[in-house]
Design a protein around this motif. Sequence first.
Motif, short mmCIF file in Angstrom:
data_model
loop_
_atom_site.label_atom_id
_atom_site.label_comp_id
_atom_site.label_asym_id
_atom_site.label_seq_id
_atom_site.Cartn_x
_atom_site.Cartn_y
_atom_site.Cartn_z
N LEU A 50 0.96 -1.18 0.10
CA LEU A 50 -0.01 0.01 -0.06
C LEU A 50 0.73 1.16 -0.21
O LEU A 50 1.92 1.15 0.62
CB LEU A 50 -0.80 0.20 1.20
N SER A 51 0.56 2.27 -0.58
CA SER A 51 1.09 3.68 -0.85
C SER A 51 0.92 4.03 0.84
O SER A 51 0.09 3.66 1.54
CB SER A 51 0.63 4.58 -1.54
N ARG A 52 1.74 4.97 1.32
CA ARG A 52 1.63 5.73 2.61
C ARG A 52 0.32 6.22 2.82
O ARG A 52 -0.10 6.30 3.90
CB ARG A 52 2.71 6.81 2.55
N GLU A 57 -5.09 6.07 5.17
CA GLU A 57 -6.53 6.20 5.04
C GLU A 57 -7.02 4.77 5.78
O GLU A 57 -8.08 5.01 6.48
CB GLU A 57 -7.13 6.03 3.56
N ALA A 58 -6.54 3.85 5.51
CA ALA A 58 -7.07 2.66 6.19
C ALA A 58 -6.77 2.80 7.72
O ALA A 58 -7.76 2.61 8.49
CB ALA A 58 -5.93 1.51 5.80
N THR A 76 -4.86 8.95 18.47
CA THR A 76 -3.57 9.72 17.59
C THR A 76 -2.90 8.34 17.22
O THR A 76 -2.64 7.30 17.83
CB THR A 76 -2.49 10.54 18.61
N PHE A 77 -2.28 8.58 16.00
CA PHE A 77 -1.36 7.61 15.46
C PHE A 77 -0.10 8.01 14.75
O PHE A 77 -0.11 9.19 14.27
CB PHE A 77 -2.08 6.31 14.72
N GLY B 30 -11.82 -6.86 6.37
CA GLY B 30 -11.04 -6.67 5.14
C GLY B 30 -10.18 -5.36 5.11
O GLY B 30 -9.59 -4.91 4.23
N TYR B 31 -9.63 -5.16 6.56
CA TYR B 31 -8.51 -4.09 6.80
C TYR B 31 -7.20 -4.83 6.43
O TYR B 31 -7.08 -6.04 6.71
CB TYR B 31 -8.64 -3.57 7.91
#
Lengths: 83, 83
Positions: A50-52, A57-58, A76-77, B30-31
């Motif tokens: 996956l792109s950054r 988004e995920a 927060t992450f 699905g994540y």
Amino acid sequence: MSEAHVQVTLKKSILDPQGSAVEKALRQMGYPVDAVRVGKFMEIRIADGLSRTEQREALEEICRKVLSNPVIEEYTFSLEDQP
Amino acid sequence: MSEAHVQVTLKKSILDPQGSAVEKALRQMGYPVDAVRVGKFMEIRIADGLSRTEQREALEEICRKVLSNPVIEEYTFSLEDQP
């Protein structure tokens, strides 16, 4: 490989009885603490490929829909590449 | 005023059934996650009037003796000045 560190805490306006209990205990033991708030911490390894931006988004969706209750909690992450 | 952010996690060698459950749930939804580990997060406001070194020493002791079980858990903390 990317790893996310997610922190979920109660909103400032929400009472945190668990934190108050820890605070009281620490003070009774003589430690110099003024306030304690307790939350959750999660390390999440994101699948490759996956792109950054897609990773972010995920993660946003996971945090909002699964890991936190947006009525009383905030999150927060941070996202880091792992060797 | 100083605030510490403490993260307590299970050691890598210790099974984390709670993390596995979250991981399985996220995958079924699905994540794109490969692994999840769950821990505790604490915000601790330290009393004024201590040097940075004294603050660190108090925090080390709090983490080691109170907030974590050193047999199965490890901790990290960061210390920041708050306005």
